[in-house]
Design a protein around this motif. Structure first.
Motif, PDB file in Angstrom:
ATOM      1  N   MET A   1       0.825  -1.177  -0.063  1.00 20.16           N
ATOM      2  CA  MET A   1      -0.080  -0.018   0.202  1.00 20.16           C
ATOM      3  C   MET A   1       0.748   1.258   0.148  1.00 20.16           C
ATOM      4  O   MET A   1       0.624   2.247  -0.696  1.00 20.16           O
ATOM      5  N   GLN A   2       1.810   1.425   0.820  1.00 27.07           N
ATOM      6  CA  GLN A   2       2.776   2.610   0.870  1.00 27.07           C
ATOM      7  C   GLN A   2       3.478   2.770  -0.280  1.00 27.07           C
ATOM      8  O   GLN A   2       3.637   3.741  -0.903  1.00 27.07           O
ATOM      9  N   HIS A   3       3.838   1.511  -1.080  1.00 27.52           N
ATOM     10  CA  HIS A   3       4.614   1.673  -2.220  1.00 27.52           C
ATOM     11  C   HIS A   3       3.745   2.503  -3.388  1.00 27.52           C
ATOM     12  O   HIS A   3       4.266   3.314  -3.960  1.00 27.52           O
ATOM     13  N   GLN A   4       2.402   2.129  -3.493  1.00 27.92           N
ATOM     14  CA  GLN A   4       1.528   2.603  -4.354  1.00 27.92           C
ATOM     15  C   GLN A   4       1.349   4.320  -4.019  1.00 27.92           C
ATOM     16  O   GLN A   4       1.225   5.086  -4.713  1.00 27.92           O
ATOM     17  N   ALA A   5       1.285   4.554  -2.797  1.00 27.22           N
ATOM     18  CA  ALA A   5       1.335   5.905  -2.408  1.00 27.22           C
ATOM     19  C   ALA A   5       2.412   6.701  -2.711  1.00 27.22           C
ATOM     20  O   ALA A   5       2.455   7.853  -3.356  1.00 27.22           O
ATOM     21  N   TYR A   6       3.798   6.117  -2.643  1.00 27.42           N
ATOM     22  CA  TYR A   6       4.812   6.698  -3.053  1.00 27.42           C
ATOM     23  C   TYR A   6       4.885   6.794  -4.531  1.00 27.42           C
ATOM     24  O   TYR A   6       5.412   8.017  -5.290  1.00 27.42           O
ATOM     25  N   ASP A   7       4.737   5.932  -5.194  1.00 26.51           N
ATOM     26  CA  ASP A   7       4.417   5.850  -6.715  1.00 26.51           C
ATOM     27  C   ASP A   7       3.534   6.929  -7.247  1.00 26.51           C
ATOM     28  O   ASP A   7       3.932   7.846  -8.099  1.00 26.51           O
ATOM     29  N   LYS A   8       2.360   7.470  -6.529  1.00 25.05           N
ATOM     30  CA  LYS A   8       1.647   8.521  -6.902  1.00 25.05           C
ATOM     31  C   LYS A   8       2.106   9.793  -6.323  1.00 25.05           C
ATOM     32  O   LYS A   8       2.180  10.783  -7.225  1.00 25.05           O
ATOM     33  N   LEU A   9       2.739   9.909  -5.304  1.00 27.17           N
ATOM     34  CA  LEU A   9       3.530  10.998  -4.933  1.00 27.17           C
ATOM     35  C   LEU A   9       4.745  11.342  -5.850  1.00 27.17           C
ATOM     36  O   LEU A   9       4.730  12.675  -6.327  1.00 27.17           O
ATOM     37  N   ASP A  10       5.242  10.373  -6.418  1.00 25.32           N
ATOM     38  CA  ASP A  10       6.538  10.522  -7.514  1.00 25.32           C
ATOM     39  C   ASP A  10       5.706  11.121  -8.909  1.00 25.32           C
ATOM     40  O   ASP A  10       6.217  12.187  -9.128  1.00 25.32           O
ATOM     41  N   ARG A  11       4.570  10.871  -9.130  1.00 27.33           N
ATOM     42  CA  ARG A  11       3.759  11.188 -10.392  1.00 27.33           C
ATOM     43  C   ARG A  11       3.420  12.552 -10.229  1.00 27.33           C
ATOM     44  O   ARG A  11       3.982  13.480 -10.956  1.00 27.33           O
ATOM     45  N   HIS A  12       3.121  12.960  -9.152  1.00 22.98           N
ATOM     46  CA  HIS A  12       2.695  14.471  -8.689  1.00 22.98           C
ATOM     47  C   HIS A  12       3.878  15.337  -8.780  1.00 22.98           C
ATOM     48  O   HIS A  12       3.888  16.420  -9.287  1.00 22.98           O
ATOM     49  N   PHE A  13       5.012  14.832  -8.005  1.00 26.76           N
ATOM     50  CA  PHE A  13       6.132  15.556  -7.666  1.00 26.76           C
ATOM     51  C   PHE A  13       6.911  15.831  -9.305  1.00 26.76           C
ATOM     52  O   PHE A  13       7.560  16.871  -9.565  1.00 26.76           O
ATOM     53  N   ARG A  14       6.608  14.837 -10.139  1.00 25.35           N
ATOM     54  CA  ARG A  14       7.347  15.132 -11.477  1.00 25.35           C
ATOM     55  C   ARG A  14       6.510  15.911 -12.382  1.00 25.35           C
ATOM     56  O   ARG A  14       7.097  16.907 -13.095  1.00 25.35           O
ATOM     57  N   ARG A  15       5.358  16.050 -11.889  1.00 28.26           N
ATOM     58  CA  ARG A  15       4.437  16.978 -12.883  1.00 28.26           C
ATOM     59  C   ARG A  15       4.772  18.418 -12.234  1.00 28.26           C
ATOM     60  O   ARG A  15       4.723  19.299 -13.021  1.00 28.26           O
ATOM     61  N   LEU A  16       4.681  18.578 -11.039  1.00 28.67           N
ATOM     62  CA  LEU A  16       5.081  19.870 -10.483  1.00 28.67           C
ATOM     63  C   LEU A  16       6.669  20.325 -11.018  1.00 28.67           C
ATOM     64  O   LEU A  16       6.706  21.584 -11.213  1.00 28.67           O
ATOM     65  N   ASN A  17       7.346  19.393 -10.796  1.00 26.00           N
ATOM     66  CA  ASN A  17       8.771  19.754 -11.540  1.00 26.00           C
ATOM     67  C   ASN A  17       8.839  20.218 -12.793  1.00 26.00           C
ATOM     68  O   ASN A  17       9.565  21.205 -13.166  1.00 26.00           O
ATOM     69  N   GLY A  18       7.834  19.418 -13.764  1.00 20.51           N
ATOM     70  CA  GLY A  18       8.023  19.835 -15.180  1.00 20.51           C
ATOM     71  C   GLY A  18       7.112  21.357 -15.310  1.00 20.51           C
ATOM     72  O   GLY A  18       7.735  22.020 -16.083  1.00 20.51           O
TER      73      GLY A  18
END
Length: 82
Positions: A1-18
């Motif tokens: 479950m935590q792994h999925q949450a961190y994957d989702k956070l990573d996607r959001h942070f990549r979007r914000l980074n872009g």
């Protein structure tokens, strides 16, 4: 479950980074606008996760001026976070 949450956070942070990479001045949406302090809080939260700010260079570059901003420093001190 935590792994999925961190994957989702990573996607959001990549979007914000872009978004910050595309910004001419490195600000989120508008220069010195309200969204920037909120983004700064999110950027600080990265340190509490297995994610690394080094994977988001624009967010890392954004953190530096925000962390030295006098208003941000006062707010962090008032919250006992400095």
């Amino acid at each position: 479950m935590q792994h999925q949450a961190y994957d989702k956070l990573d996607r959001h942070f990549r979007r914000l980074n872009g978004i910050l990479e595309a910004s001419a001045k490195g600000w989120y949406l508008v220069e010195r606008g309200i969204p920037n302090p909120f983004l700064y809080v999110l950027v600080r939260w990265i340190a509490t996760t297995p994610l690394s700010l080094k994977h988001y260079p624009a967010l890392e570059a954004f953190e530096t001026p925000m962390s030295t901003d006098p208003g941000v420093r006062v707010a962090l001190k008032q919250q006992g976070m400095s």
